[in-house]
Design a protein around this motif. Structure first.
Motif, PDB file in Angstrom:
ATOM      1  N   GLY A   1      43.808 -34.508 -18.583  1.00 36.76           N
ATOM      2  CA  GLY A   1      44.414 -34.106 -19.845  1.00 36.76           C
ATOM      3  C   GLY A   1      45.925 -34.226 -19.832  1.00 36.76           C
ATOM      4  N   GLY A   2      46.556 -33.820 -18.720  1.00 38.70           N
ATOM      5  CA  GLY A   2      48.007 -33.916 -18.614  1.00 38.70           C
ATOM      6  C   GLY A   2      48.508 -35.341 -18.655  1.00 38.70           C
ATOM      7  N   ILE A   3      47.825 -36.237 -17.963  1.00 39.39           N
ATOM      8  CA  ILE A   3      48.259 -37.633 -17.920  1.00 39.39           C
ATOM      9  C   ILE A   3      48.130 -38.274 -19.298  1.00 39.39           C
ATOM     10  CG2 ILE A   3      47.706 -39.920 -17.012  1.00 39.39           C
ATOM     11  CD1 ILE A   3      47.055 -38.602 -14.361  1.00 39.39           C
ATOM     12  N   ILE A   4      47.040 -37.992 -19.999  1.00 40.73           N
ATOM     13  CA  ILE A   4      46.870 -38.570 -21.333  1.00 40.73           C
ATOM     14  C   ILE A   4      48.027 -38.180 -22.238  1.00 40.73           C
ATOM     15  CG2 ILE A   4      45.488 -38.468 -23.440  1.00 40.73           C
ATOM     16  CD1 ILE A   4      43.019 -38.301 -21.675  1.00 40.73           C
ATOM     17  N   LEU A   5      48.390 -36.895 -22.249  1.00 42.89           N
ATOM     18  CA  LEU A   5      49.474 -36.447 -23.111  1.00 42.89           C
ATOM     19  C   LEU A   5      50.789 -37.092 -22.715  1.00 42.89           C
ATOM     20  CD1 LEU A   5      51.995 -34.290 -23.593  1.00 42.89           C
ATOM     21  CD2 LEU A   5      50.398 -34.766 -25.436  1.00 42.89           C
ATOM     22  N   LEU A   6      51.088 -37.120 -21.400  1.00 45.34           N
ATOM     23  CA  LEU A   6      52.373 -37.657 -20.947  1.00 45.34           C
ATOM     24  C   LEU A   6      52.507 -39.141 -21.264  1.00 45.34           C
ATOM     25  CD1 LEU A   6      52.696 -35.807 -17.525  1.00 45.34           C
ATOM     26  CD2 LEU A   6      54.018 -35.395 -19.594  1.00 45.34           C
ATOM     27  N   VAL A   7      51.443 -39.894 -21.077  1.00 44.51           N
ATOM     28  CA  VAL A   7      51.508 -41.327 -21.373  1.00 44.51           C
ATOM     29  C   VAL A   7      51.668 -41.564 -22.864  1.00 44.51           C
ATOM     30  CG1 VAL A   7      50.232 -43.500 -21.325  1.00 44.51           C
ATOM     31  CG2 VAL A   7      50.230 -42.014 -19.318  1.00 44.51           C
ATOM     32  N   MET A   8      50.909 -40.850 -23.667  1.00 45.08           N
ATOM     33  CA  MET A   8      51.021 -41.031 -25.113  1.00 45.08           C
ATOM     34  C   MET A   8      52.397 -40.594 -25.620  1.00 45.08           C
ATOM     35  SD  MET A   8      48.235 -42.454 -26.194  1.00 45.08           S
ATOM     36  CE  MET A   8      48.406 -43.386 -24.656  1.00 45.08           C
ATOM     37  N   LYS A   9      52.956 -39.546 -25.016  1.00 45.43           N
ATOM     38  CA  LYS A   9      54.285 -39.090 -25.403  1.00 45.43           C
ATOM     39  C   LYS A   9      55.328 -40.161 -25.146  1.00 45.43           C
ATOM     40  CE  LYS A   9      57.008 -37.187 -22.721  1.00 45.43           C
ATOM     41  NZ  LYS A   9      58.255 -37.489 -21.942  1.00 45.43           N
ATOM     42  N   GLU A  10      55.170 -40.892 -24.054  1.00 39.02           N
ATOM     43  CA  GLU A  10      56.130 -41.933 -23.718  1.00 39.02           C
ATOM     44  C   GLU A  10      55.934 -43.194 -24.547  1.00 39.02           C
ATOM     45  OE1 GLU A  10      58.752 -41.817 -21.752  1.00 39.02           O
ATOM     46  OE2 GLU A  10      58.361 -39.704 -21.323  1.00 39.02           O
TER      47      GLU A  10
ATOM     48  N   PHE B   1      64.329 -27.679 -19.458  1.00 36.81           N
ATOM     49  CA  PHE B   1      64.203 -28.663 -18.387  1.00 36.81           C
ATOM     50  C   PHE B   1      63.410 -28.082 -17.233  1.00 36.81           C
ATOM     51  CE2 PHE B   1      65.677 -30.138 -14.237  1.00 36.81           C
ATOM     52  CZ  PHE B   1      65.356 -31.478 -14.321  1.00 36.81           C
ATOM     53  N   TRP B   2      63.718 -26.849 -16.840  1.00 38.92           N
ATOM     54  CA  TRP B   2      63.004 -26.253 -15.715  1.00 38.92           C
ATOM     55  C   TRP B   2      61.557 -25.923 -16.072  1.00 38.92           C
ATOM     56  CZ3 TRP B   2      64.406 -27.362 -11.221  1.00 38.92           C
ATOM     57  CH2 TRP B   2      65.765 -27.551 -10.920  1.00 38.92           C
ATOM     58  N   LEU B   3      61.298 -25.649 -17.339  1.00 36.65           N
ATOM     59  CA  LEU B   3      59.916 -25.518 -17.781  1.00 36.65           C
ATOM     60  C   LEU B   3      59.186 -26.845 -17.604  1.00 36.65           C
ATOM     61  CD1 LEU B   3      57.656 -23.927 -19.238  1.00 36.65           C
ATOM     62  CD2 LEU B   3      58.647 -24.707 -21.403  1.00 36.65           C
ATOM     63  N   HIS B   4      59.863 -27.930 -17.993  1.00 31.67           N
ATOM     64  CA  HIS B   4      59.309 -29.274 -17.837  1.00 31.67           C
ATOM     65  C   HIS B   4      59.068 -29.592 -16.365  1.00 31.67           C
ATOM     66  CE1 HIS B   4      59.691 -33.811 -19.046  1.00 31.67           C
ATOM     67  NE2 HIS B   4      58.551 -33.532 -18.463  1.00 31.67           N
ATOM     68  N   ILE B   5      60.063 -29.325 -15.538  1.00 29.08           N
ATOM     69  CA  ILE B   5      59.935 -29.623 -14.113  1.00 29.08           C
ATOM     70  C   ILE B   5      58.853 -28.769 -13.469  1.00 29.08           C
ATOM     71  CG2 ILE B   5      61.105 -29.403 -11.879  1.00 29.08           C
ATOM     72  CD1 ILE B   5      61.817 -31.929 -13.365  1.00 29.08           C
ATOM     73  N   GLY B   6      58.761 -27.490 -13.888  1.00 30.10           N
ATOM     74  CA  GLY B   6      57.727 -26.624 -13.334  1.00 30.10           C
ATOM     75  C   GLY B   6      56.329 -27.135 -13.639  1.00 30.10           C
TER      76      GLY B   6
ATOM     77  N   TYR C   1      51.741 -30.662 -23.898  1.00 27.85           N
ATOM     78  CA  TYR C   1      52.207 -30.778 -25.280  1.00 27.85           C
ATOM     79  C   TYR C   1      53.158 -29.625 -25.610  1.00 27.85           C
ATOM     80  CZ  TYR C   1      52.261 -30.839 -30.351  1.00 27.85           C
ATOM     81  OH  TYR C   1      52.660 -30.865 -31.660  1.00 27.85           O
ATOM     82  N   GLY C   2      52.818 -28.424 -25.183  1.00 27.70           N
ATOM     83  CA  GLY C   2      53.682 -27.279 -25.416  1.00 27.70           C
ATOM     84  C   GLY C   2      55.044 -27.450 -24.763  1.00 27.70           C
ATOM     85  N   VAL C   3      55.051 -27.986 -23.538  1.00 29.24           N
ATOM     86  CA  VAL C   3      56.323 -28.229 -22.850  1.00 29.24           C
ATOM     87  C   VAL C   3      57.159 -29.242 -23.612  1.00 29.24           C
ATOM     88  CG1 VAL C   3      57.361 -29.180 -20.758  1.00 29.24           C
ATOM     89  CG2 VAL C   3      55.432 -27.598 -20.587  1.00 29.24           C
ATOM     90  N   GLU C   4      56.540 -30.327 -24.061  1.00 30.96           N
ATOM     91  CA  GLU C   4      57.279 -31.347 -24.793  1.00 30.96           C
ATOM     92  C   GLU C   4      57.819 -30.808 -26.115  1.00 30.96           C
ATOM     93  OE1 GLU C   4      58.167 -34.154 -23.548  1.00 30.96           O
ATOM     94  OE2 GLU C   4      57.010 -33.794 -21.724  1.00 30.96           O
ATOM     95  N   ARG C   5      57.054 -29.973 -26.792  1.00 32.97           N
ATOM     96  CA  ARG C   5      57.547 -29.393 -28.040  1.00 32.97           C
ATOM     97  C   ARG C   5      58.729 -28.465 -27.779  1.00 32.97           C
ATOM     98  NH1 ARG C   5      57.559 -32.042 -31.877  1.00 32.97           N
ATOM     99  NH2 ARG C   5      58.183 -30.161 -33.029  1.00 32.97           N
TER     100      ARG C   5
END
Length: 252
Positions: free
Chosen positions: A209-218, A116-121, A92-96
């Motif tokens: 936890g990561g997958i839940i956030l990423l799917v909901m974000k999309e 972007f590199w924060l996201h990729i990392g 969530y922090g990365v997406e914000r």
């Protein structure tokens, strides 16, 4: 499973994950408005995996946490789910940060490139853990491995498509190679590094936890114009497969 065939199968799976990272940009049919049915379907499968595989395994790992830490049952379970919350909060922090960079001033330091590199990392960390878990899961059966592989393949399609949509040029030039390298490094670590069961439980929690956030974000933003029925179909189909696996396991 025998060690050599298992390693070969998981190698092929890790290569398939890497292929998604490398070639998701060629899946032109996904770039559609309203949102592609396939992306919503993939999101539903990934969420189904989290709730029907990851969460039950976290409950099982709570016993391991209790023995290792000396906590009572309630505190051990809370610790496991805190790790899942950490995974969700990190992404969530990365997406914000990505959203903030779009609205902020553009400087010579190129803030969008930094985010972007924060996201990729963060994504590389997640895909590396998932590849590691190919060789180190609680469920060591072939059916369980196939369900894990299928759910994660579809999740990578959704997540990588979203990452590339934000930064297509830099993703194609460098980002996809970082994700592919992280995948293969995670797979190799899974063969060479045998973590204790306590750590495996923590990794599963973080991934969930990561997958839940990423799917909901999309899926949730209104501008995505996501499709509920394909999402629900993906989740329902995965639920049926999990129930079928349990029936087969009990009857064998």
């Amino acid at each position: 499973m025998d060690a050599v065939p298992m390693a070969l199968v998981t190698l092929l799976m890790a290569l398939a994950f890497s292929a998604v990272h490398l070639f998701v940009g060629r899946l032109r049919f996904l770039d559609a408005t309203p949102r592609s049915r396939w992306l919503s379907f993939s999101g539903g499968v990934a969420v189904g995996y989290v709730f029907l595989h990851v969460m039950p395994e976290l409950a099982a790992h709570a016993g391991t946490f209790r023995q290792a830490t000396g906590l009572d049952e309630a505190a051990a379970e809370a610790t496991v789910y805190v790790l899942a919350l950490i995974g969700l909060a990190l992404f969530y922090g990365v997406e914000r940060a990505i959203v903030a960079s779009r609205g902020g001033r553009q400087t010579q330091e190129n803030p969008q490139s930094r985010t972007f590199w924060l996201h990729i990392g963060a994504s590389a960390l997640l895909v590396g853990i998932i590849a590691y878990l190919l060789n180190n899961r609680e469920d060591t059966g072939w059916i369980g491995l196939a369900l894990f592989f299928g759910a994660m393949m579809l999740h990578f399609v959704t997540a990588d498509f979203g990452a590339r949509s934000d930064h297509a040029q830099i993703y194609d030039r460098r980002g996809r190679w970082v994700l592919a390298a992280a995948t293969m490094a995670g797979w190799a670590a899974g063969l060479l590094l045998d973590l204790p069961e306590l750590a495996i439980g923590g990794l599963f929690a973080f991934v969930g936890g990561g997958i839940i956030l990423l799917v909901m974000k999309e899926e949730l933003p209104e501008e995505r114009r996501s499709r509920f029925l394909p999402f629900a179909l993906g989740a329902a189909l995965y639920a049926l497969l999990v129930v079928g696996e349990l029936i087969v396991r009990q009857s064998s």
